[in-house]
Design a protein around this motif. Sequence first.
Motif, short mmCIF file in Angstrom:
data_model
loop_
_atom_site.label_atom_id
_atom_site.label_comp_id
_atom_site.label_asym_id
_atom_site.label_seq_id
_atom_site.Cartn_x
_atom_site.Cartn_y
_atom_site.Cartn_z
N ARG A 37 12.27 118.03 86.14
CA ARG A 37 12.25 119.51 86.19
C ARG A 37 11.90 120.09 84.83
NH1 ARG A 37 16.88 118.74 89.45
NH2 ARG A 37 18.26 119.22 87.72
N ARG A 38 12.51 119.53 83.78
CA ARG A 38 12.23 120.04 82.43
C ARG A 38 10.76 119.83 82.06
NH1 ARG A 38 17.51 118.03 78.97
NH2 ARG A 38 18.97 119.54 79.87
N MET A 39 10.21 118.68 82.39
CA MET A 39 8.82 118.40 82.08
C MET A 39 7.90 119.38 82.81
SD MET A 39 6.51 115.02 82.74
CE MET A 39 6.58 115.31 84.50
N MET A 40 8.20 119.67 84.07
CA MET A 40 7.38 120.61 84.83
C MET A 40 7.42 121.99 84.20
SD MET A 40 5.90 118.81 87.07
CE MET A 40 5.15 120.12 88.00
N LEU A 41 8.61 122.43 83.75
CA LEU A 41 8.71 123.72 83.08
C LEU A 41 7.88 123.75 81.80
CD1 LEU A 41 12.51 124.51 83.53
CD2 LEU A 41 10.59 125.72 84.57
N LEU A 42 7.94 122.67 81.03
CA LEU A 42 7.15 122.61 79.79
C LEU A 42 5.66 122.62 80.09
CD1 LEU A 42 9.25 120.04 77.74
CD2 LEU A 42 8.99 122.49 77.28
N MET A 43 5.25 121.92 81.13
CA MET A 43 3.84 121.92 81.50
C MET A 43 3.39 123.30 81.94
SD MET A 43 3.59 118.21 83.41
CE MET A 43 1.95 118.50 84.03
N GLU A 44 4.24 124.01 82.67
CA GLU A 44 3.90 125.38 83.09
C GLU A 44 3.76 126.30 81.88
OE1 GLU A 44 6.85 126.61 85.92
OE2 GLU A 44 6.23 125.12 87.40
N ARG A 45 4.71 126.16 80.93
CA ARG A 45 4.63 126.98 79.72
C ARG A 45 3.36 126.69 78.93
NH1 ARG A 45 10.78 126.59 77.34
NH2 ARG A 45 11.79 127.61 79.10
N ALA A 46 3.02 125.42 78.81
CA ALA A 46 1.81 125.05 78.08
C ALA A 46 0.58 125.62 78.77
CB ALA A 46 1.71 123.53 77.95
N ALA A 47 0.55 125.57 80.09
CA ALA A 47 -0.59 126.12 80.82
C ALA A 47 -0.68 127.63 80.63
CB ALA A 47 -0.47 125.78 82.31
N GLU A 48 0.46 128.30 80.62
CA GLU A 48 0.47 129.75 80.39
C GLU A 48 -0.04 130.08 78.99
OE1 GLU A 48 4.45 131.04 81.13
OE2 GLU A 48 4.31 130.69 83.30
N GLN A 49 0.36 129.29 78.01
CA GLN A 49 -0.10 129.54 76.64
C GLN A 49 -1.60 129.31 76.53
OE1 GLN A 49 2.32 127.04 74.15
NE2 GLN A 49 4.04 128.48 74.14
N ASP A 50 -2.11 128.30 77.21
CA ASP A 50 -3.55 128.06 77.20
C ASP A 50 -4.30 129.25 77.79
OD1 ASP A 50 -3.26 125.60 76.01
OD2 ASP A 50 -3.53 124.45 77.87
N GLN A 51 -3.78 129.83 78.86
CA GLN A 51 -4.42 130.98 79.48
C GLN A 51 -4.33 132.20 78.58
OE1 GLN A 51 -2.47 131.43 83.26
NE2 GLN A 51 -3.58 129.74 84.21
N ASP A 52 -3.21 132.36 77.88
CA ASP A 52 -3.02 133.52 77.01
C ASP A 52 -3.96 133.48 75.81
OD1 ASP A 52 -1.04 134.42 78.68
OD2 ASP A 52 0.62 133.73 77.42
N GLN A 53 -4.39 132.30 75.40
CA GLN A 53 -5.25 132.19 74.23
C GLN A 53 -6.71 132.51 74.56
OE1 GLN A 53 -4.54 128.34 72.54
NE2 GLN A 53 -2.57 128.93 71.69
N GLY A 54 -7.01 132.64 75.81
CA GLY A 54 -8.36 133.07 76.20
C GLY A 54 -9.47 132.11 75.82
N GLY A 55 -9.23 130.85 75.95
CA GLY A 55 -10.29 129.87 75.70
C GLY A 55 -10.43 129.43 74.26
N THR A 56 -9.61 129.93 73.36
CA THR A 56 -9.70 129.47 71.98
C THR A 56 -9.03 128.11 71.84
OG1 THR A 56 -7.64 130.55 71.35
CG2 THR A 56 -9.65 131.84 71.09
N ILE A 57 -9.32 127.45 70.77
CA ILE A 57 -8.72 126.14 70.54
C ILE A 57 -7.25 126.35 70.16
CG2 ILE A 57 -8.77 124.06 69.09
CD1 ILE A 57 -11.76 124.57 68.68
N PRO A 58 -6.35 125.64 70.80
CA PRO A 58 -4.92 125.80 70.45
C PRO A 58 -4.69 125.49 68.97
CG PRO A 58 -5.17 124.48 72.44
CD PRO A 58 -6.54 124.70 71.88
N LEU A 59 -3.77 126.21 68.36
CA LEU A 59 -3.50 126.08 66.94
C LEU A 59 -3.18 124.63 66.57
CD1 LEU A 59 -3.24 127.56 64.28
CD2 LEU A 59 -0.84 128.00 64.82
N ALA A 60 -2.45 123.93 67.42
CA ALA A 60 -2.08 122.55 67.12
C ALA A 60 -3.30 121.63 67.08
CB ALA A 60 -1.09 122.04 68.16
N ASP A 61 -4.39 122.01 67.75
CA ASP A 61 -5.59 121.17 67.79
C ASP A 61 -6.64 121.59 66.76
OD1 ASP A 61 -4.47 119.73 69.85
OD2 ASP A 61 -5.44 120.90 71.43
N GLN A 62 -6.39 122.67 66.03
CA GLN A 62 -7.35 123.13 65.04
C GLN A 62 -7.21 122.33 63.75
OE1 GLN A 62 -6.99 127.32 64.45
NE2 GLN A 62 -7.32 127.81 66.60
#
Length: 67
Positions: A37-62
Amino acid sequence: MTDLVRLEEQIAHLTQVTEDLSEVVARQDKELALLTRRMMLLMERAAEQDQDQGGTIPLADQRPPHW
């Protein structure tokens, strides 16, 4: 010690070991369900953050600016 007594002792020991292992498996099943359950919540949050960034490279990957 007769063979019958020895067999009864072995059965008693194996019965206790089986009960102990059953408790361990039940506890691990609960932990696994919680972690899933915790992993699924984290995956959902990560997906939401990816959508919020609008296609930019995530800060952790820059790359850092000094590269």
